[in-house]
Design an enzyme around this catalytic site. Structure first.
Site, PDB file in Angstrom:
ATOM      1  N   GLU A 116     -62.523  22.396 -33.529  1.00  0.00           N
ATOM      2  CA  GLU A 116     -62.565  22.888 -32.221  1.00  0.00           C
ATOM      3  C   GLU A 116     -62.216  21.782 -31.129  1.00  0.00           C
ATOM      4  O   GLU A 116     -61.464  22.127 -30.241  1.00  0.00           O
ATOM      5  CB  GLU A 116     -63.926  23.420 -31.889  1.00  0.00           C
ATOM      6  CG  GLU A 116     -64.063  24.839 -32.333  1.00  0.00           C
ATOM      7  CD  GLU A 116     -64.343  24.951 -33.918  1.00  0.00           C
ATOM      8  OE1 GLU A 116     -64.632  23.926 -34.546  1.00  0.00           O
ATOM      9  OE2 GLU A 116     -64.186  26.195 -34.526  1.00  0.00           O
TER      10      GLU A 116
ATOM     11  N   HIS B 294     -73.840  33.632 -33.458  1.00  0.00           N
ATOM     12  CA  HIS B 294     -72.374  34.378 -33.442  1.00  0.00           C
ATOM     13  C   HIS B 294     -72.377  35.294 -32.297  1.00  0.00           C
ATOM     14  O   HIS B 294     -71.549  36.465 -32.561  1.00  0.00           O
ATOM     15  CB  HIS B 294     -71.817  34.817 -34.662  1.00  0.00           C
ATOM     16  CG  HIS B 294     -71.673  33.691 -35.806  1.00  0.00           C
ATOM     17  ND1 HIS B 294     -72.335  32.943 -36.508  1.00  0.00           N
ATOM     18  CD2 HIS B 294     -70.209  33.325 -36.209  1.00  0.00           C
ATOM     19  CE1 HIS B 294     -71.747  32.238 -37.150  1.00  0.00           C
ATOM     20  NE2 HIS B 294     -70.582  32.121 -37.154  1.00  0.00           N
TER      21      HIS B 294
END
Ligand SMILES: Cc1ncc(C[n+]2csc(CCOP(=O)(O)OP(=O)(O)O)c2C)c(N)n1
Lengths: 326, 325
Positions: A61, A130
């Site tokens: 990321e 999530h």
């Protein structure tokens, strides 16, 4: 192009329209190429634009957003995908320290025209890591623009504006909206960032909502209408720029305010909206303001628990009923 | 380098050294606030690398980046004015010592979050490749940065995408105050990691401007030809502590002495003389450097303070800072 398009398809369509128009637009992210993205929001892009414009990345990321930044500083308009918005925390340095500050601390020498797209929010039972609605994280940082569309047409129009923006934009795509459908907007449909939409007119109370909370607010308004309470629903569409003039104008018509946000109450964007109203629109109010927001807990797994935490139609209706009687 | 090139490199190092000395003095006079991270001792890396780069190549540096900014075209006056919070500073006094940037010459910034700029350099290299310009990008960073996640993510991405980027570690043996050897699993914090990413890694004498120039030229040529990134570890030493607050008493006296004897300016001077350039010619270069920096100090001091209203400009591309419509 079909008359009706899903929110999910609108993401790829919005990106594709810009990629056709501007050769400096490139995409990068995990599984976005052949796989079309874990949420199938980039389906077809690799096929149409090839591997030189749609790049699969490692699970990195920091490298995804850091490289997007370097590319944006040197003439490209990258669109970076961070798969789930919870993972923004893995590249938070870039969102909090690098991208939003570089223009300022170089005295305006460098612009960073990039888009970081991410799937935001709960409602699908993905568990605490999530599911979080994280737009409030980005909202604390001067220097980021924040888009969070609620309809397929807005996805396309705001994607165009975000990619064309010379400033960095974090683009929140809501997971619970991906399957929803709406009219396909015409070619060159652009929705300027920072323009809220009054999506339902009403004279009794203003509901200010964002992304997945827009349909919740609209359903609540339907329920309330049956009780004789007419709610005006404002879809903010963006948190930065924040369209407070539309909110204040609506309040001028209704004199009552409820914010409906999915992110936790603690530090949520609704607090800023109501504080601006208290500061600049106090005289418009005939009742206290109310915030319907997520509970201040990580998002739980079970449906029944998730519903307990996230705002629902019933919670919004209850908050408005209390105010209407005030 | 031929004698003329080496003399020019020497003079540039002399200007940088004197500018840093001036920064130090101005700090003691209370004219520079905050802190500074002087690069005295590291000059050969910035100057040697720049001598091997094209003018349009991109450079990303750290908070210890005065030398890189100047090697890539920032003038001593612009840099000192920035340190002294003048409106005439390189970044309109919004950056400061840790954030010297001169975008017009490809000096794309100095970053004070350790290691953060390595992915950016990879991204600039990616952009150069997409645009087909044959530019390369170089990231300069400290040994401490090699234990940051962004270092590893950037190296892997650059390697798998075969990007034209060079990662140049200035290994001065210490992070802030801790010896890098105490906290790193391999003896060469940068070069030893290169095999893990399948890219060339090499150690070079970072105090020898010619050695740096040659190594960077070689890897730059490789990158430009499409053969991907490389990792260069330049051994060097800082003459001062980590920052203005640090007297660096943790360093053994014998170690300091040994390294000060390997001053990059002395080494370059020795090379010049060995090449047949006279002491007098070298002294003239020193005198020119002294004069340039003296003038820069005076000019920077004379610069106006920033207009306070400037605090609310330059967040957005339209120049302003409004977060509401
Ligand atoms: C992410 C991060 N962690 C810690 C720091 C504090 N810090 C500033 S400089 C420094 C040491 C860096 O050492 P090195 O990378 O070897 O560079 P040098 O200062 O030797 O040039 C540290 C720990 C920081 N700026 N950023």
């Amino acid at each position: 192009m079909a008359d009706v398009i899903s929110y999910r398809e609108a993401v790829a369509e919005g990106i594709a329209r810009e990629m056709r128009r501007d050769p400096t637009v490139v995409c990068l992210g995990e599984d976005i190429g052949e796989a079309g993205g874990v949420f199938k929001t980039t389906v077809g892009l690799r096929k149409e634009f090839g591997p030189e414009r749609v790049w699969d990345t490692p699970i990195s990321e920091q490298a995804i957003v850091g490289a997007a930044m370097g590319a944006a500083m040197t003439g490209m308009r990258p669109v970076a995908e961070i798969m789930f918005s919870d993972f923004l925390a893995c590249c938070w340095d870039y969102l909090a320290n690098e991208i939003p500050k570089v223009r300022y601390m170089t005295g305006g020498q460098v612009t960073v025209p990039l888009v970081v797209r991410t799937a935001n929010g709960g409602g699908l039972g993905f568990g605490a890591q999530h599911s979080q609605a994280t737009e409030n994280w980005a909202f604390t940082i001067p220097g980021l623009k924040i888009a969070a569309p609620a309809t397929p047409a807005d996805v396309i129009g705001m994607m165009a504006a975000a990619i064309r923006s010379d400033d960095p934009v974090v683009f929140f795509e809501h997971k619970a909206l991906l399957a929803t459908k709406g009219a396909t907007p015409p070619p060159d449909h652009v929705v300027e960032l920072g323009r809220a939409a009054v999506v339902r007119a009403g004279a009794d109370v203003t509901l200010v909502a964002l992304a997945s909370m827009v349909p919740v607010a609209l359903k609540a308004a339907d329920v309330l209408a049956r009780e004789g309470i007419e709610a005006e629903v404002v879809d903010l569409r963006c948190l930065v720029p924040l369209d407070m003039s539309t909110v204040l104008a609506s309040l001028g018509r209704t004199s009552r305010l409820v914010t409906v946000e999915e992110n936790p109450y603690q530090g949520g964007w609704g607090a800023t909206v109501v504080s601006v109203v208290a500061d600049e629109g106090f005289a418009l109010l005939d009742a206290p303001v109310r915030r319907v927001a997520g509970e201040c807990v990580p998002l739980p797994f079970a449906d029944a628990l998730e519903e307990e935490v996230i705002p629902t139609v019933d919670k919004v209706v209850a908050a408005v009923r209390g105010l209407a009687a005030y | 380098m031929d004698p003329a090139e080496l003399l020019a490199a020497y003079e540039q190092m002399a200007v940088i050294r004197r500018t840093e000395k001036a920064a130090h003095d101005l700090f003691l006079q209370g004219l520079v606030k905050g802190t500074t991270h002087l690069a005295a001792g590291h000059e050969a890396i910035a100057v040697g690398a720049s001598a091997a780069l094209r003018p349009d190549d991109y450079v990303f540096a750290t908070y210890r980046g005065h030398h890189h900014a100047m090697a890539r075209g920032a003038t001593p006056e612009e840099c000192l004015a920035e340190l002294m919070s003048r409106a005439t500073g390189l970044c309109k006094a919004k950056g400061g010592s840790m954030h010297l940037t001169k975008a017009a010459t490809g000096m794309l910034g100095s970053y004070a979050i350790v290691g953060a700029h390595l992915p950016m350099a990879a991204g600039a290299a990616w952009s150069a490749r997409l645009r087909g310009t044959e530019q390369i990008a170089v990231a300069f960073f400290g040994d401490g940065a090699t234990n940051i996640g962004a270092f590893h993510e950037a190296l892997n991405l650059a390697a798998v995408w075969k990007l034209p980027v060079l990662f140049v570690c200035e290994n001065n043996l210490y992070m802030e105050y801790t010896p890098i050897a105490d906290v790193t699993a391999v003896p060469r914090p940068a070069a030893d990691r290169a095999p893990a990413y399948g890219i060339p890694g090499e150690v070079v004498d970072g105090n020898d401007v010619v050695a740096v120039q040659e190594a960077v030229a070689r890897f730059a040529g490789r990158a430009r030809a499409g053969d991907g990134p490389a990792l260069l570890e330049a051994e060097t030493y800082r003459h001062f502590g980590h920052s203005r607050a640090d007297p660096a008493t943790y360093r053994p006296a014998e170690e300091v002495e040994r390294w000060l004897k390997r001053d990059p300016l002395d080494l370059a001077r020795g090379r010049l003389v060995a090449m047949g350039v006279s002491q007098a010619v070298v002294s003239e270069a020193d005198d020119r450097a002294t004069a340039v920096v003296q003038k820069a100090v005076e000019a920077a001091k004379a610069g106006p303070a920033p207009d306070p209203r400037e605090a609310l400009s330059d967040v957005w591309a339209d120049g302003g800072a409004a977060w509401r419509t």
